[in-house]
Design a protein around this motif. Sequence first.
Motif, PDB file in Angstrom:
ATOM      1  N   VAL A  35     155.219  31.830 -68.208  1.00  0.00           N
ATOM      2  CA  VAL A  35     153.819  31.462 -68.352  1.00  0.00           C
ATOM      3  C   VAL A  35     153.066  32.029 -67.151  1.00  0.00           C
ATOM      4  CG1 VAL A  35     152.169  29.555 -68.464  1.00  0.00           C
ATOM      5  CG2 VAL A  35     154.384  29.379 -69.635  1.00  0.00           C
ATOM      6  N   SER A  36     151.992  32.788 -67.410  1.00  0.00           N
ATOM      7  CA  SER A  36     151.255  33.462 -66.348  1.00  0.00           C
ATOM      8  C   SER A  36     149.862  32.852 -66.207  1.00  0.00           C
ATOM      9  CB  SER A  36     151.152  34.961 -66.636  1.00  0.00           C
ATOM     10  OG  SER A  36     150.642  35.662 -65.528  1.00  0.00           O
ATOM     11  N   VAL A  37     149.537  32.407 -64.996  1.00  0.00           N
ATOM     12  CA  VAL A  37     148.337  31.598 -64.734  1.00  0.00           C
ATOM     13  C   VAL A  37     147.325  32.413 -63.925  1.00  0.00           C
ATOM     14  CG1 VAL A  37     147.510  29.386 -63.853  1.00  0.00           C
ATOM     15  CG2 VAL A  37     149.893  29.602 -64.639  1.00  0.00           C
ATOM     16  N   HIS A  38     146.119  32.505 -64.444  1.00  0.00           N
ATOM     17  CA  HIS A  38     145.120  33.351 -63.785  1.00  0.00           C
ATOM     18  C   HIS A  38     144.462  32.665 -62.585  1.00  0.00           C
ATOM     19  CE1 HIS A  38     141.583  31.206 -65.359  1.00  0.00           C
ATOM     20  NE2 HIS A  38     142.055  31.282 -66.577  1.00  0.00           N
ATOM     21  N   VAL A  51     148.435  42.955 -65.118  1.00  0.00           N
ATOM     22  CA  VAL A  51     149.254  43.475 -64.019  1.00  0.00           C
ATOM     23  C   VAL A  51     150.629  42.800 -64.034  1.00  0.00           C
ATOM     24  CG1 VAL A  51     149.465  43.753 -61.516  1.00  0.00           C
ATOM     25  CG2 VAL A  51     147.244  44.090 -62.629  1.00  0.00           C
ATOM     26  N   TYR A  52     150.686  41.524 -63.666  1.00  0.00           N
ATOM     27  CA  TYR A  52     151.980  40.852 -63.583  1.00  0.00           C
ATOM     28  C   TYR A  52     152.557  40.555 -64.970  1.00  0.00           C
ATOM     29  CZ  TYR A  52     151.189  40.683 -58.632  1.00  0.00           C
ATOM     30  OH  TYR A  52     150.979  41.061 -57.327  1.00  0.00           O
ATOM     31  N   ILE A  64     153.409  34.721 -71.549  1.00  0.00           N
ATOM     32  CA  ILE A  64     152.214  34.122 -72.156  1.00  0.00           C
ATOM     33  C   ILE A  64     151.158  34.002 -71.070  1.00  0.00           C
ATOM     34  CG2 ILE A  64     151.247  32.200 -73.456  1.00  0.00           C
ATOM     35  CD1 ILE A  64     154.029  31.540 -74.450  1.00  0.00           C
ATOM     36  N   ALA A  65     150.127  34.849 -71.156  1.00  0.00           N
ATOM     37  CA  ALA A  65     148.983  34.798 -70.247  1.00  0.00           C
ATOM     38  C   ALA A  65     147.832  34.156 -71.008  1.00  0.00           C
ATOM     39  CB  ALA A  65     148.606  36.200 -69.780  1.00  0.00           C
ATOM     40  N   TYR A  66     147.188  33.175 -70.416  1.00  0.00           N
ATOM     41  CA  TYR A  66     146.203  32.385 -71.165  1.00  0.00           C
ATOM     42  C   TYR A  66     144.961  32.137 -70.326  1.00  0.00           C
ATOM     43  CZ  TYR A  66     147.626  28.503 -68.226  1.00  0.00           C
ATOM     44  OH  TYR A  66     147.857  27.714 -67.131  1.00  0.00           O
ATOM     45  N   ILE A 112     154.420  31.917 -63.307  1.00  0.00           N
ATOM     46  CA  ILE A 112     153.890  32.738 -62.232  1.00  0.00           C
ATOM     47  C   ILE A 112     152.383  32.535 -62.213  1.00  0.00           C
ATOM     48  CG2 ILE A 112     153.608  34.813 -63.683  1.00  0.00           C
ATOM     49  CD1 ILE A 112     154.397  36.493 -61.220  1.00  0.00           C
ATOM     50  N   GLY A 113     151.801  32.561 -61.041  1.00  0.00           N
ATOM     51  CA  GLY A 113     150.355  32.441 -60.939  1.00  0.00           C
ATOM     52  C   GLY A 113     149.846  33.230 -59.760  1.00  0.00           C
ATOM     53  N   VAL A 114     148.577  33.617 -59.843  1.00  0.00           N
ATOM     54  CA  VAL A 114     147.950  34.421 -58.804  1.00  0.00           C
ATOM     55  C   VAL A 114     146.796  33.626 -58.194  1.00  0.00           C
ATOM     56  CG1 VAL A 114     146.847  36.621 -58.252  1.00  0.00           C
ATOM     57  CG2 VAL A 114     148.528  36.506 -60.112  1.00  0.00           C
ATOM     58  N   CYS A 115     146.675  33.645 -56.860  1.00  0.00           N
ATOM     59  CA  CYS A 115     145.595  32.980 -56.143  1.00  0.00           C
ATOM     60  C   CYS A 115     145.602  31.484 -56.476  1.00  0.00           C
ATOM     61  CB  CYS A 115     144.265  33.654 -56.476  1.00  0.00           C
ATOM     62  SG  CYS A 115     142.833  33.027 -55.556  1.00  0.00           S
TER      63      CYS A 115
END
Length: 315
Positions: A35-38, A51-52, A64-66, A112-115
């Motif tokens: 799960v990818s967190v913006h 990107v990731y 899964i980017a949401y 995974i998450g960014v910022c």
Amino acid sequence: MKSVQIQNADMALPIAANILLPSDFNESRTYPTIVSVHPFGSCKEQTSGNVYGKALAEAGFVVIAYDASYQGESGGAPRWIESPTQRVEDISHVIDYAVTLPYVDADRIGAIGVCGGGAYAINATLTEKRIKAVVGITPVNLGRLFREGFSGFNPLGTLEAMAAQRTKEARGDELQVNELLPPSVEAARANGLTDRDVLEATDYYKTPRGQKPGGWTRMLFSHAQKTLSWDAFAFAETLLTQPVMVVVGEKVGAFGAYRDGTEIYGRAIASKDRQIVSLENSSHYDLYDKPEAVGPALEKLVPFFRVHLGNSASA
């Protein structure tokens, strides 16, 4: 890539998501899934997805980017609410959806998450034990940042202003939607802004480099009170038991990702495997999309996920 609408069962709000699939995807097999967190003010089409998310899908993971609730293409009104509790709960709702998919291995889910998304992913991992490993890319503890720089180091005054504004809006006044960044780097400099993070954020979000329709960099001021009492890393010493990796850049700025990343690494004493990747020549926003920063990050985080989630699909 598949675009889907995930129903948020608690609030009847749809969560818009993109599912990124490995190139050799076979729906009859099951895959480790991430799960990818913006970031705060961002959307799924920016660094978390294109990107990731893209790189992890190319490495063999389902991703899964949401979009967060009230943001991007997800549901919810009024728009642009930044609620840490809701942001963390969104992660569980996405996992609820993921485990219904026949090609997702429910025992091999990571995050995974960014910022701000990096801190949200770590916070979710404290209590969401379906997450087996987590990576925070230049993670920012939004609660700490709101109490400090975002409130002008006047959190009580900011809370009073939020309370007054919310009363006005309840009585029919227009919503106060704050733009988080200057319109351009030139405008930022003309207004005396010199901080690395502010200038580089503006360069990312306000130019074709990173600009996307859903990445509004806006926040509804009156509904952000709870952010000031929130701490992404509370209880980490006892509850963060899963493997955790933090990636930070040593070129620091006012948003404090290096500080927050090193803090959670130090506090993750209960983790089965805690790692920190500190990149000497990279800044916070280099880690959003610049190959010289993203490349070394991926060289560490892809093997990390493969160790803890497996490196291949199962029959």
